[in-house]
Design a protein around this motif. Structure first.
Motif, PDB file in Angstrom:
ATOM      1  N   SER A 141      -0.108   2.088   1.244  1.00 15.02           N
ATOM      2  CA  SER A 141      -1.149   3.103   1.349  1.00 15.02           C
ATOM      3  C   SER A 141      -2.003   2.810   2.579  1.00 15.02           C
ATOM      4  CB  SER A 141      -2.018   3.123   0.086  1.00 15.02           C
ATOM      5  OG  SER A 141      -2.549   1.847  -0.181  1.00 15.02           O
TER       6      SER A 141
ATOM      7  N   GLU B 221      -1.625   7.336  -0.447  1.00 11.76           N
ATOM      8  CA  GLU B 221      -0.339   6.655  -0.579  1.00 11.76           C
ATOM      9  C   GLU B 221       0.583   7.093   0.547  1.00 11.76           C
ATOM     10  OE1 GLU B 221       1.562   6.220  -4.485  1.00 11.76           O
ATOM     11  OE2 GLU B 221      -0.231   7.212  -5.279  1.00 11.76           O
TER      12      GLU B 221
ATOM     13  N   TRP C 285       5.297   1.632   7.429  1.00 12.59           N
ATOM     14  CA  TRP C 285       6.015   1.603   6.156  1.00 12.59           C
ATOM     15  C   TRP C 285       7.407   2.155   6.282  1.00 12.59           C
ATOM     16  CZ3 TRP C 285       1.911   4.819   7.238  1.00 12.59           C
ATOM     17  CH2 TRP C 285       2.121   6.189   7.190  1.00 12.59           C
TER      18      TRP C 285
ATOM     19  N   HIS D 208       0.848  -3.946  -0.541  1.00 13.87           N
ATOM     20  CA  HIS D 208       1.236  -4.087  -1.947  1.00 13.87           C
ATOM     21  C   HIS D 208       1.578  -2.722  -2.556  1.00 13.87           C
ATOM     22  CE1 HIS D 208       1.473  -5.714  -5.964  1.00 13.87           C
ATOM     23  NE2 HIS D 208       0.577  -4.830  -6.366  1.00 13.87           N
ATOM     24  N   LEU D 209       0.667  -1.791  -2.469  1.00 16.77           N
ATOM     25  CA  LEU D 209       0.928  -0.395  -2.818  1.00 16.77           C
ATOM     26  C   LEU D 209       0.864   0.335  -1.487  1.00 16.77           C
ATOM     27  CD1 LEU D 209       1.281   2.052  -4.695  1.00 16.77           C
ATOM     28  CD2 LEU D 209      -1.202   2.124  -4.908  1.00 16.77           C
TER      29      LEU D 209
ATOM     30  N   ASP E  56      -2.642  -1.145   2.986  1.00 20.67           N
ATOM     31  CA  ASP E  56      -2.311  -2.036   1.876  1.00 20.67           C
ATOM     32  C   ASP E  56      -0.797  -2.074   1.760  1.00 20.67           C
ATOM     33  OD1 ASP E  56      -1.854  -3.341  -0.530  1.00 20.67           O
ATOM     34  OD2 ASP E  56      -3.385  -2.242  -1.632  1.00 20.67           O
TER      35      ASP E  56
END
Length: 127
Positions: free
Chosen positions: A24, A49, A127, A21-22, A19
């Protein structure tokens, strides 16, 4: 398998979703602990996360206690720097408050901490 540990217990983690958006990742988790005359096996999925993942790796590398846990706190793995142990706990509760728990507390032999660091560091990060 994206992350695989075979000592002191067997842990397999596969990234199956992410994800942005957050930040994770959703993991498929498999844990097998065999001790004495019995064994425990956990197979589940959970969201972690990316910041928790990174902090776990950084804490391991710096020789501190390191905690890896999912977003619902149903799965946790603690690697203790001081007493050279790894404790894990899986808890699941349904809507009727029925609860299932599995876990163990394991001694880390020479090289185990480094193998854990290597396994988690080698996971490609987006990320």
């Amino acid at each position: 398998m994206d992350i695989y540990l075979n000592g002191p217990i067997e842990i397999a983690l596969d990234v199956i979703e992410f994800d942005e958006h957050l930040p994770s990742i959703k993991l498929r988790v498999g844990i097998v602990a065999e001790k004495f005359d019995g064994s425990i096996s956990v197979n589940t999925c959970c969201w972690v996360e990316c910041a928790v993942f990174d902090l776990f790796v950084e804490s391991l590398k710096s020789g501190k206690d390191a905690l890896f846990h999912d977003m619902s706190n149903g799965l946790s793995v603690l690697v203790s720097a001081e007493d050279h142990r790894m404790a894990w706990l899986y808890t699941s509760t349904d809507i009727d408050s029925n609860e299932m728990r599995a876990g163990s507390n394991e001694f880390l032999a020479d090289g185990d901490r480094e193998r854990i660091i290597s396994a988690f560091e080698n996971l490609p990060r987006w990320w």
